[in-house]
Scaffold this motif. Structure first.
Motif, mmCIF file in Angstrom:
data_model
loop_
_atom_site.group_PDB
_atom_site.id
_atom_site.type_symbol
_atom_site.label_atom_id
_atom_site.label_comp_id
_atom_site.label_asym_id
_atom_site.label_seq_id
_atom_site.Cartn_x
_atom_site.Cartn_y
_atom_site.Cartn_z
ATOM 1 N N LEU A 88 29.069 29.058 39.085
ATOM 2 C CA LEU A 88 28.851 28.426 37.755
ATOM 3 C C LEU A 88 29.290 29.524 36.629
ATOM 4 C CD1 LEU A 88 25.923 26.038 37.531
ATOM 5 C CD2 LEU A 88 28.387 25.522 37.096
ATOM 6 N N SER A 89 28.751 30.549 37.198
ATOM 7 C CA SER A 89 28.839 31.838 36.124
ATOM 8 C C SER A 89 30.331 32.427 36.040
ATOM 9 C CB SER A 89 27.767 32.880 36.204
ATOM 10 O OG SER A 89 28.310 33.746 37.278
ATOM 11 N N ILE A 90 30.805 32.121 37.167
ATOM 12 C CA ILE A 90 32.395 32.498 37.164
ATOM 13 C C ILE A 90 33.117 31.760 36.459
ATOM 14 C CG2 ILE A 90 34.499 33.007 38.705
ATOM 15 C CD1 ILE A 90 32.602 34.208 40.779
ATOM 16 N N ALA A 91 32.787 30.447 36.482
ATOM 17 C CA ALA A 91 33.540 29.333 35.684
ATOM 18 C C ALA A 91 33.274 29.522 34.378
ATOM 19 C CB ALA A 91 32.986 27.917 36.413
ATOM 20 N N LEU A 307 42.331 30.698 53.893
ATOM 21 C CA LEU A 307 40.963 30.693 53.971
ATOM 22 C C LEU A 307 40.078 30.868 52.542
ATOM 23 C CD1 LEU A 307 38.570 30.693 55.969
ATOM 24 C CD2 LEU A 307 38.636 33.174 56.000
ATOM 25 N N GLY A 308 40.812 31.740 51.715
ATOM 26 C CA GLY A 308 40.199 32.092 50.202
ATOM 27 C C GLY A 308 40.021 30.679 49.587
ATOM 28 N N ASN A 309 41.282 29.825 49.401
ATOM 29 C CA ASN A 309 41.601 28.639 48.826
ATOM 30 C C ASN A 309 40.125 27.669 49.142
ATOM 31 O OD1 ASN A 309 43.125 28.349 46.862
ATOM 32 N ND2 ASN A 309 44.876 28.502 48.037
ATOM 33 N N ALA A 310 40.177 27.689 50.437
ATOM 34 C CA ALA A 310 39.256 26.481 51.029
ATOM 35 C C ALA A 310 37.533 27.154 50.618
ATOM 36 C CB ALA A 310 39.203 26.638 52.679
ATOM 37 N N VAL A 311 37.629 28.356 50.643
ATOM 38 C CA VAL A 311 36.180 28.892 50.319
ATOM 39 C C VAL A 311 35.997 28.598 48.839
ATOM 40 C CG1 VAL A 311 34.554 30.960 49.998
ATOM 41 C CG2 VAL A 311 35.645 30.605 52.109
ATOM 42 N N MET A 312 36.778 28.890 48.228
ATOM 43 C CA MET A 312 36.800 28.416 46.602
ATOM 44 C C MET A 312 36.342 27.019 46.378
ATOM 45 S SD MET A 312 37.444 31.501 44.867
ATOM 46 C CE MET A 312 38.858 31.027 43.645
ATOM 47 N N LEU A 313 37.171 26.221 46.931
ATOM 48 C CA LEU A 313 37.270 24.815 46.628
ATOM 49 C C LEU A 313 35.647 24.240 47.182
ATOM 50 C CD1 LEU A 313 38.418 22.165 45.952
ATOM 51 C CD2 LEU A 313 38.928 21.907 48.432
ATOM 52 N N SER A 314 35.412 24.792 48.358
ATOM 53 C CA SER A 314 34.132 24.155 49.139
ATOM 54 C C SER A 314 33.024 24.761 48.175
ATOM 55 C CB SER A 314 34.127 24.163 50.574
ATOM 56 O OG SER A 314 34.314 25.817 50.712
ATOM 57 N N MET A 315 32.838 25.909 47.591
ATOM 58 C CA MET A 315 31.791 26.555 47.171
ATOM 59 C C MET A 315 31.690 25.728 45.743
ATOM 60 S SD MET A 315 30.273 29.713 48.205
ATOM 61 C CE MET A 315 30.370 31.028 47.146
ATOM 62 N N GLN A 371 33.060 40.200 34.701
ATOM 63 C CA GLN A 371 33.911 39.021 35.181
ATOM 64 C C GLN A 371 34.951 38.454 34.125
ATOM 65 O OE1 GLN A 371 31.064 36.105 36.051
ATOM 66 N NE2 GLN A 371 30.102 37.283 37.839
ATOM 67 N N MET A 372 34.372 38.299 32.868
ATOM 68 C CA MET A 372 34.905 37.920 31.809
ATOM 69 C C MET A 372 36.226 38.883 31.341
ATOM 70 S SD MET A 372 33.933 37.087 27.894
ATOM 71 C CE MET A 372 34.041 38.620 27.472
ATOM 72 N N LEU A 373 35.881 40.143 31.423
ATOM 73 C CA LEU A 373 36.825 41.139 31.122
ATOM 74 C C LEU A 373 38.001 41.366 32.153
ATOM 75 C CD1 LEU A 373 34.621 44.055 29.892
ATOM 76 C CD2 LEU A 373 35.737 42.291 28.789
ATOM 77 N N LEU A 374 37.419 41.032 33.542
ATOM 78 C CA LEU A 374 38.377 41.052 34.688
ATOM 79 C C LEU A 374 39.636 39.978 34.320
ATOM 80 C CD1 LEU A 374 36.577 42.289 37.611
ATOM 81 C CD2 LEU A 374 38.153 43.583 36.243
ATOM 82 N N PHE A 375 38.755 38.711 34.072
ATOM 83 C CA PHE A 375 39.754 37.586 33.933
ATOM 84 C C PHE A 375 40.715 37.814 32.751
ATOM 85 C CE2 PHE A 375 36.655 34.508 36.220
ATOM 86 C CZ PHE A 375 37.707 34.167 37.121
ATOM 87 N N LEU A 376 40.212 38.401 31.662
ATOM 88 C CA LEU A 376 40.998 38.740 30.616
ATOM 89 C C LEU A 376 42.179 39.478 30.990
ATOM 90 C CD1 LEU A 376 38.592 39.649 27.232
ATOM 91 C CD2 LEU A 376 40.834 37.697 27.567
ATOM 92 N N THR A 413 40.251 35.948 40.904
ATOM 93 C CA THR A 413 38.882 35.247 41.320
ATOM 94 C C THR A 413 38.192 35.507 42.492
ATOM 95 O OG1 THR A 413 40.423 33.516 40.019
ATOM 96 C CG2 THR A 413 38.043 32.831 41.144
ATOM 97 N N PHE A 414 39.061 35.605 43.697
ATOM 98 C CA PHE A 414 38.695 36.180 44.736
ATOM 99 C C PHE A 414 37.849 37.219 44.848
ATOM 100 C CE2 PHE A 414 38.984 37.494 49.191
ATOM 101 C CZ PHE A 414 38.491 36.391 49.890
ATOM 102 N N PHE A 415 38.289 38.401 43.983
ATOM 103 C CA PHE A 415 37.719 39.840 43.878
ATOM 104 C C PHE A 415 36.323 39.399 43.167
ATOM 105 C CE2 PHE A 415 37.203 43.503 40.955
ATOM 106 C CZ PHE A 415 36.969 44.382 42.332
ATOM 107 N N ILE A 416 36.347 38.907 41.977
ATOM 108 C CA ILE A 416 35.119 38.645 41.167
ATOM 109 C C ILE A 416 34.232 37.982 42.067
ATOM 110 C CG2 ILE A 416 34.341 37.635 39.259
ATOM 111 C CD1 ILE A 416 36.865 37.717 37.915
ATOM 112 N N MET A 417 34.477 37.178 42.920
ATOM 113 C CA MET A 417 33.695 36.134 43.500
ATOM 114 C C MET A 417 32.827 37.278 44.740
ATOM 115 S SD MET A 417 33.084 32.958 44.333
ATOM 116 C CE MET A 417 33.206 31.571 44.913
#
Lengths: 492, 283
Positions: A88-91, A307-315, A371-376, A413-417
Motif C-alpha cells: 500500500l505504501s509503495i502504491a 517471478l517478479g511480476n507474479a509476486v507483485m501481482l499476488s502481493m 521510495q517516492m524519490l526513487l520512483f521520481l 518497483t522490484f528494488f523498492i519492494m
C-alpha cells in the motif's frame, strides 16, 4: 619493483588504517563474537560479576528452542502483519511520484498571474465567508496555508511539493512517534475528536436501517472479492498460456493468495459465516485451478520466469483480499455495533487496533519517502516518445500508465519492494518502544523488539544473538532472491 | 483570431494544469496537519490542550522557555548532547570514510579488492546483530553511559566508505595523474584534488550521518543510563513516560527537536535527493 609494491601496500594501508581499525573493532569482531555467542548458553543471570559459571557450547539448542517458542512465531506474525502495509505504501509513493512528475511549474507568466489572482480572490472570499460565521482562527490559517502551498507550487513546481511530501519521512523518529501517540490519544487526541462526530453521524443514519442492508453489503463484498480473485487467477493463467510464467511464480502467487485464509482466524475472532464464506471462496478458486489445470500447463523455459511480476501481482491481490475480508466482517458485525453505539477505538491500547494504528502512521511517514524519490528518478527516465506514441494510438490515461509506464517502472518497483521488505523484517522497535512499549499484550512486538527484550531486558545474550542470526538468514534469503531475479527482471 | 485560439487553448489546458496542483496541495496539507497540531498545541495552556479547537486561545510562547526549566528534566543538556554527538560522529566518519574511499578507489595495492569485498559484505548485516556484542565490549571497556561509547561505534561505517568510493570512482583519473606529474604527494592529491571534487558526495554523507545519529535510538537507549547524558530521543521518551500529561510542554519540546532536522533538510535537500536517487539507481 618489489620495493615499490611494498610501499604501495603500505600507503594504501596507511590511508585505510583509521577506518579499518574501527571497522575491525566495531563490526568484524562483534560479528564473529556474535556467531560464537549464538552457540553458547551465555545468560547474564548465570554469568555475571558475582557468579562466574563457565560458558558451555550448546550447539544449535538456542535455535531449536527459539523455533519451539510461541513468542517467536507470534512476533514473526506481528512483523509480517506490519509488512502488509508495504504494497500500500509503495502504491502511495508511486501515486505521489506520478503527481510530482506531471508538469507542475507554470512557466507561462500570463497564465501564472491569472492563477495567482484567482487564488487570491478565492482566498479572500472564503476568509470573508468564514469571518461571517465566527469560527476558530484555525480556519484562516488553513486557508492561508492552502493559498501559500498553491502559489509556491505554481512558482517552484516539484521542489515545493516534494519538500512538503518528504518532511514526514525525514523527521520520522522518536519525536514524531510521540507526537502521534498524543494524536492517537483516545480521549483528548485530535483523531478521536475528528472521527467521533462522523461516527455519530453514521450511527444516526445506520440505526433506522434494517440489518439486512448490512448483510447485503457483506454479500456484495464477498461477490466483489470473488470477482477480484477470478480476475487475478485469470491473469496468472494468461501469463502461463503466454509462456511468461514459470512454476515458481505460479506456486508463489497461489501461496500469497491463500495467506489470508490461514492468517485471519489467528488474528481476529472471525464470525462463523465469514469463515465459511472465505473458505468456500478459496475452495472455488483453487478448485477452478485444479479443474482447469490443462490451461495452466505451459512451455515456459524455466521455473523462475516472470517471478517478479507474479509476486507483485499476488502481493497486491493479497492486500486487497485482507481489506475486503475485513470490510465484509465489519458489515456482518455492524448491526450489533450500531446497537451498542459507535465509538472510536482506543487506538494504541486496544489489541486489534494497535497494529493498524501504527501502520496508519507508517503510511504518513512512508508515502513521501525515499521510495517516492526513487520512483521520481525512474519516472523521469521513462521515454516520452513511447507515451506520446501510445497517445496517438488512442490510449487513455490508464492504458498509457498500465502498458507503457508501469512496465518500465518494474525494475525500480522490484528494488523498492525488496528494500522495504528487508527494512520491515528488522524494523518496528523504535515505533513500538515510543508508542506502545510493545503492547498491548505483545500486539506490536516485532522481532527486532524481541531481540531487544531478550538481549537487553532479560540478559539472555546467547538467545538474542541466535534470534538476530535467524533474522539475518531471512534477510539474506531475500537479498539472494533480489540478486537472482532483480537482474533478470531488469533485462526483461 | 490568434487571440481567441490562444484563449481557447488556455481554457482547455487550465483543468489539466490545475488538477495535479489541487491533489498536491491536498496531500501536502494532510502531511502537514500533524505538525500543525504539534505547533499549535505547544502554544496552548495546559487546561486548553484537550479542547477541540486547535487554535490556542492565548499564545503561551513561554512554554518554550519552561521546557528548559522542568524539574528533573535536562532538556537543554539533551539538546547539546544530541548536537555534539551527531556533529562529532559526522566529522570523524566523513573524515575516515573519505580516507578509506581514497585508498579503495585511487591507490593500487595488494589486498585492496579483497578488503573492499569484506566491507561490502558487512553492509548487508543488520546492525541489530552487532548491538549485543558491542554492548558487552562497552561494559568491559567501561564506556557505558559515556560520550565516547556513543561516538566510537558510530564513527566507522562501511556504508560511508562505499558511498564515497562510488563517488570517487566517477572522478576522471587524468586529474590526479596530472597532479602526480606536477610533483604532488599522495596526500596532496587526496587533500587538494580528490576531496574538493567529491564535495557533493561528502555533503550527502554528512546529511545521512548527521540525521542518522541525531535520530539514533536503539544504541543510546541501551547505552545511556543517567539523565544528564541522554540524547534528545531518549530524553523525549523519558519526558513522555514521566511527565507526559503536560502535553503542551511535550509538544514544545518535540517542536524544538524537529526544527534542526527541518533546517538541515530545507537547506541541503538538493544534495540529499540526488544522493538517494544515485544510491538507489546504482543499487
Amino acid at each position: 619493483m618489489i620495493n615499490k609494491n611494498k610501499s604501495d601496500t603500505l600507503r594504501g594501508l596507511a590511508f585505510l588504517s583509521p577506518n579499518i581499525l574501527g571497522f575491525l573493532t566495531f563490526t568484524i569482531f562483534p560479528l564473529a563474537f556474535s556467531i560464537v555467542m549464538a552457540f553458547s548458553n551465555w545468560n547474564l543471570s548465570l554469568h555475571n560479576m558475582f557468579k562466574e559459571e563457565s560458558l558451555q557450547w550448546i550447539g544449535f539448542d538456542n535455535f531449536a528452542n527459539l523455533l519451539n517458542t510461541d513468542e517467536f512465531w507470534k512476533y514473526l506474525k506481528n512483523t509480517l502483519f506490519f509488512m502488509m502495509g508495504i504494497p500500500l505504501s509503495i502504491a502511495g509513493s508511486l501515486f505521489a511520484a506520478m503527481l510530482l512528475n506531471s508538469d507542475l511549474q507554470v512557466k507561462d507568466k500570463k497564465l501564472r498571474t491569472h492563477f495567482i489572482i484567482v487564488t487570491l480572490v478565492i482566498m479572500g472570499v472564503s476568509v470573508a465567508c468564514i469571518s461571517g460565521v465566527d469560527v476558530s482562527p484555525f480556519f484562516y490559517l488553513i486557508t492561508l496555508l492552502i493559498g501559500l502551498f498553491f502559489i509556491g507550487g505554481l512558482f517552484g513546481g516539484i521542489s515545493v511539493y516534494r519538500t512538503l511530501f518528504y518532511m514526514p519521512h525525514f523527521t520520522a523518529g522518536v519525536a514524531t512517534f510521540i507526537l502521534w501517540k498524543k494524536i492517537f490519544n483516545p480521549e483528548t487526541g485530535p483523531l478521536t475528536q475528528f472521527l467521533q462526530p462522523i461516527l455519530n453521524g453514521i450511527h444516526s443514519v445506520a440505526e433506522p436501517l434494517p440489518d439486512s442492508v448490512f448483510y447485503f453489503l457483506m454479500g456484495l463484498t464477498y461477490l466483489f472479492l470473488g470477482f477480484v480473485l477470478y480476475k487475478g487467477v485469470n491473469i496468472i493463467r494468461k501469463w502461463r498460456e503466454d509462456e511468461e510464467l514459470g512454476l515458481g511464480g505460479l506456486v508463489l502467487s497461489f501461496v500469497f493468495l491463500s495467506i489470508p485464509i490461514f492468517c485471519i482466524p489467528s488474528w481476529i475472532q472471525w464470525s462463523n459465516l465469514g469463515t465459511a464464506l472465505t473458505i468456500a471462496l478459496f475452495l472455488i478458486v483453487f478448485g477452478s485451478l485444479l479443474i482447469g489445470w490443462n490451461s495452466f500447463k505451459t512451455d515456459a523455459k524455466s521455473w523462475d520466469d516472470g517471478l517478479g511480476n507474479a509476486v507483485m501481482l499476488s502481493m497486491g491481490l493479497m492486500v486487497l483480499e485482507f481489506v475486503l475480508l475485513g470490510f465484509g466482517e465489519l458489515m456482518y458485525n455492524f448491526p450489533e455495533m450500531v446497537a451498542q453505539g459507535l465509538n472510536t477505538p482506543n487506538w494504541l491500547t486496544e489489541y486489534h487496533w494497535a497494529k493498524p494504528s501504527i501502520m496508519f502512521m507508517g503510511f504518513w511517514a512512508s508515502i513521501g519517502s525515499n521510495q517516492m524519490l526513487l520512483f521520481l528518478a525512474a519516472l523521469s527516465a521513462v521515454s516520452p516518445e513511447l507515451t506520446e506514441a501510445a497517445e496517438i494510438d488512442g490510449a487513455n490515461n490508464f492504458q498509457k500508465f498500465w502498458n507503457v509506464t508501469w512496465p518500465q517502472l518494474a525494475p525500480v518497483t522490484f528494488f523498492i519492494m525488496i528494500m522495504a521488505v528487508i527494512h520491515g523484517m528488522q524494523g518496528g522497535f523504535e515505533v513500538a518502544k515510543a508508542m506502545t512499549n510493545g503492547g498491548p499484550a505483545g500486539a506490536t512486538t516485532t522481532l527486532e523488539y524481541y531481540v531487544y527484550e531478550e538481549g537487553f531486558g532479560g540478559g539472555r545474550l546467547a538467545y538474542a544473538s541466535a534470534l538476530s542470526w535467524i533474522l539475518f538468514c531471512i534477510i539474506f534469503a531475500i537479498t539472494l532472491f533480489q540478486w537472482r531475479f532483480g537482474n533478470r527482471y531488469v533485462n526483461d | 483570431m490568434t487571440n481567441s485560439l490562444k484563449s481557447k487553448k488556455m481554457s482547455t489546458k487550465t483543468p489539466k494544469i490545475l488538477m495535479p496542483h489541487i491533489l498536491c496541495v491536498g496531500l501536502s496539507l494532510l502531511f502537514c496537519l500533524p505538525f500543525l497540531w504539534m505547533v499549535l498545541t505547544s502554544l496552548k495552556s495546559l487546561e486548553n490542550v484537550a479542547s477541540i479547537d486547535w487554535w490556542p486561545e492565548i499564545f503561551h510562547w513561554e512554554n518554550y522557555k519552561s521546557v528548559f526549566t522542568i524539574e528533573n528534566l535536562n532538556y537543554g543538556r539533551w539538546y547539546l548532547n544530541s548536537l555534539f554527538i551527531a556533529f562529532t560522529v559526522t566529522f570523524v566518519q566523513v573524515f575516515t570514510s573519505s580516507l578509506a574511499a581514497f585508498a579503495f578507489s585511487r591507490l593500487k595495492w595488494k589486498w585492496r579488492d579483497r578488503i573492499f569485498l569484506l566491507y561490502l559484505s558487512t553492509m548487508m548485516v543488520p546492525g541489530l546483530i552487532l548491538m549485543i556484542p558491542n554492548f558487552q565490549m562497552m561494559i568491559r571497556l567501561g564506556l557505558v553511559d559515556s560520550y565516547l561509547g556513543m561516538i566510537l561505534p558510530a564513527s566507522f561505517s562501511a556504508f560511508g566508505t562505499f558511498l564515497l568510493r562510488q563517488f570517487m570512482m566517477g572522478i576522471p583519473t587524468a586529474l590526479d595523474e596530472a597532479a602526480t606529474i606536477d610533483g604532488a604527494s599522495t596526500w596532496q592529491v587526496f587533500w587538494n584534488v580528490i576531496l574538493p571534487l567529491s564535495r557533493p558526495g561528502l555533503i550527502t554523507l554528512c546529511i545521512f550521518t548527521f540525521m542518522g545519529n541525531y535520530n539514533s535510538f536503539f544504541w543510546p537507549l541501551v547505552m545511556l543510563k543517567s539523565d544528564h547524558q541522554f540524547t534528545l530521543p531518549i530524553g523525549l521518551l523519558f519526558f513522555e513516560s514521566s511527565q507526559g500529561q503536560q502535553t503542551n510542554l511535550l509538544m514544545a519540546a518535540i517542536t524544538m527537536a524537529v526544527v534542526p532536522m527541518i533546517v538541515v533538510f530545507v537547506t541541503l535537500q538538493k544534495h540529499l535527493v540526488k544522493g538517494i536517487q544515485m544510491g538507489g539507481v546504482k543499487g
